[in-house]
Scaffold this motif. Structure first.
Motif, PDB file in Angstrom:
ATOM      1  N   TYR A 186       0.841  -1.196   0.000  1.00  0.00           N
ATOM      2  CA  TYR A 186       0.000   0.000   0.000  1.00  0.00           C
ATOM      3  C   TYR A 186       0.881   1.252   0.000  1.00  0.00           C
ATOM      4  N   SER A 187       0.316   2.326  -0.522  1.00  0.00           N
ATOM      5  CA  SER A 187       1.030   3.603  -0.538  1.00  0.00           C
ATOM      6  C   SER A 187       0.024   4.744  -0.566  1.00  0.00           C
ATOM      7  N   LYS A 188       0.374   5.819   0.114  1.00  0.00           N
ATOM      8  CA  LYS A 188      -0.421   7.047   0.045  1.00  0.00           C
ATOM      9  C   LYS A 188       0.212   8.052  -0.905  1.00  0.00           C
ATOM     10  N   LYS A 189       1.340   7.644  -1.522  1.00  0.00           N
ATOM     11  CA  LYS A 189       2.100   8.601  -2.344  1.00  0.00           C
ATOM     12  C   LYS A 189       2.166   8.225  -3.818  1.00  0.00           C
ATOM     13  N   LYS A 237       0.605   5.407  -7.061  1.00  0.00           N
ATOM     14  CA  LYS A 237      -0.454   4.485  -7.473  1.00  0.00           C
ATOM     15  C   LYS A 237       0.113   3.212  -8.096  1.00  0.00           C
ATOM     16  N   ARG A 284      -0.131   2.512  10.323  1.00  0.00           N
ATOM     17  CA  ARG A 284       0.017   3.872  10.876  1.00  0.00           C
ATOM     18  C   ARG A 284       1.266   4.563  10.349  1.00  0.00           C
ATOM     19  N   LEU A 311       2.255   4.538   7.217  1.00  0.00           N
ATOM     20  CA  LEU A 311       2.146   4.847   5.792  1.00  0.00           C
ATOM     21  C   LEU A 311       2.342   6.329   5.482  1.00  0.00           C
ATOM     22  N   ASP A 312       2.023   7.206   6.422  1.00  0.00           N
ATOM     23  CA  ASP A 312       2.220   8.639   6.182  1.00  0.00           C
ATOM     24  C   ASP A 312       3.699   8.976   6.045  1.00  0.00           C
ATOM     25  N   ASP A 314       7.048   5.527   1.943  1.00  0.00           N
ATOM     26  CA  ASP A 314       6.579   5.663   0.562  1.00  0.00           C
ATOM     27  C   ASP A 314       5.647   4.519   0.178  1.00  0.00           C
ATOM     28  N   LEU A 356      -8.011  -0.082   4.975  1.00  0.00           N
ATOM     29  CA  LEU A 356      -7.416  -0.382   3.670  1.00  0.00           C
ATOM     30  C   LEU A 356      -8.130  -1.582   3.053  1.00  0.00           C
ATOM     31  N   ASP A 358      -7.256  -1.023  -2.795  1.00  0.00           N
ATOM     32  CA  ASP A 358      -6.254  -0.023  -2.425  1.00  0.00           C
ATOM     33  C   ASP A 358      -4.812  -0.483  -2.621  1.00  0.00           C
ATOM     34  N   SER A 359      -4.577  -1.779  -2.705  1.00  0.00           N
ATOM     35  CA  SER A 359      -3.195  -2.249  -2.807  1.00  0.00           C
ATOM     36  C   SER A 359      -2.636  -1.954  -4.197  1.00  0.00           C
TER      37      SER A 359
END
Length: 266
Positions: free
Chosen positions: A114-117, A119, A186, A188-189, A192, A206, A211-212
Motif C-alpha cells: 500500500y502507498s499514500k504517495k 499508485k 500507521r 504509511l504517512d 513511501d 485499507l 487499495d493495494s
C-alpha cells in the motif's frame, strides 16, 4: 418373577433410547482461544456460535501483536490460538522451543503493498522507504511480494525467510524499513509504501482488492492455522473447534464480509 440381574438388564435397555435422544452436553469450562484483533477475532465470533451447537464453549482472547498469542498458549494461559500461518509457527517453534502444533487450516489473508504517495510500485522514487514486517517469516513474505512485483530481486535460495540481506538487485535503491507488523498501517504517512498483512490492513480501512498496488495470489504457503499444545492435539474439544471453523456458516461469513480480501482455505 424377574431376578435382580434381569431387572438391571431391563433397566439398561430402557435407558438406551433416552440416552440416544439426550441433547449435546456443553462442557462446564470454555476453552480460551487467542486471536489478533480485527478479522481473526470477527471470524472467531462466528466460529463460537457454530461451536455452541456442538456443545463447545469458546472464550475469545484478543491480542495486539503476533508474539504474545504463542507465548500465552505455550504457557498454558490459552487452550488454542488462531491468528498465524504455518511458516510463522514453524519459525517460533524453532526459535523459542514452543511445544505447539497445527491442528487445522483456516483462512488466507493475501498480503498487499500500500502507498499514500504513488499508485504504482514503478512510480516509487529512487531511495524510497518501503516498510515490511520485522518478524522473519512475514518480513520474508513482504520481500517476496516486492520481488514478484518487480521492485527488487532476491538470492535464488533465499526462500520464505528472506531478509534484506538477501536483496541482490535494487535498481531504485529502495530502503527497506522493518517495523512491527501492527505498526505498518500507521506508518504509511511517513513511508513511501509498505507490505502490510491483511488482518492489520482491514481494521485500518485499507481494502486489499482496491487499495493495494501489489498483492499476493491467494494460493500461497501462508494459509492460517489453529494451533494447540502438542499434548492437547487429540482432545475432542479441539476436533470440535476445527469442525466449527471449517463449517459452511463460517465460509459464507468470510466470503460475504471480506469480498475476497480473506479466502477460506480448507
Amino acid at each position: 418373577m424377574l431376578n435382580r440381574r434381569s431387572l438391571i438388564a431391563a433397566a439398561a435397555l430402557l435407558a438406551l433410547p433416552l440416552a440416544a435422544q439426550a441433547p449435546v452436553q456443553a462442557q462446564d469450562k470454555p476453552i480460551k482461544v487467542g486471536v489478533t484483533a480485527g478479522p481473526h477475532a470477527e471470524i472467531l465470533e462466528v466460529v463460537k456460535k457454530v461451536a455452541e451447537k456442538d456443545g463447545l464453549k469458546i472464550q475469545i482472547v484478543e491480542f495486539s501483536d503476533y508474539v504474545q498469542p504463542n507465548a500465552a498458549l505455550n504457557a498454558g494461559d490459552l487452550d488454542a490460538n488462531s491468528y498465524q500461518h504455518l511458516p510463522y509457527l514453524e519459525a517460533q517453534v524453532k526459535d523459542r522451543g514452543y511445544k505447539i502444533v497445527n491442528i487445522g487450516y483456516t483462512v488466507n489473508f493475501p498480503m498487499g503493498v500500500y502507498s499514500k504517495k504513488v499508485k504504482d510500485l514503478a512510480a516509487l522514487p529512487n531511495g524510497a522507504r518501503v516498510g515490511i514486517p520485522n518478524d522473519p517469516t512475514n518480513g520474508g513474505r513482504g520481500l517476496l511480494l516486492l520481488e514478484s512485483a518487480g521492485l527488487i530481486k532476491l538470492k535464488p535460495d533465499a526462500g520464505l525467510k528472506a531478509s534484506p540481506l538477501d536483496v541482490v538487485e535494487n535498481v531504485k535503491k529502495v530502503r527497506i524499513v522493518e517495523l512491527d507488523a501492527a505498526q505498518l498501517p500507521r506508518a504509511l504517512d511517513e513511508l513511501d509504501a509498505a507490505a502490510i498483512n491483511t488482518n492489520y490492513a482491514l481494521p485500518a480501512g485499507l481494502k486489499p482488492t482496491q487499495d493495494s498496488i501489489a498483492i499476493e495470489t491467494p494460493k500461497s504457503p501462508y494459509v492460517n492455522i489453529i494451533a494447540v499444545r502438542i499434548q492437547d492435539k487429540d482432545k475432542p474439544e479441539f476436533a470440535k473447534l476445527v469442525k466449527a471453523y471449517q463449517s459452511a456458516e463460517v465460509k459464507a461469513f468470510v466470503e460475504q464480509k471480506y469480498q475476497k480480501a480473506v479466502v477460506a482455505s480448507w
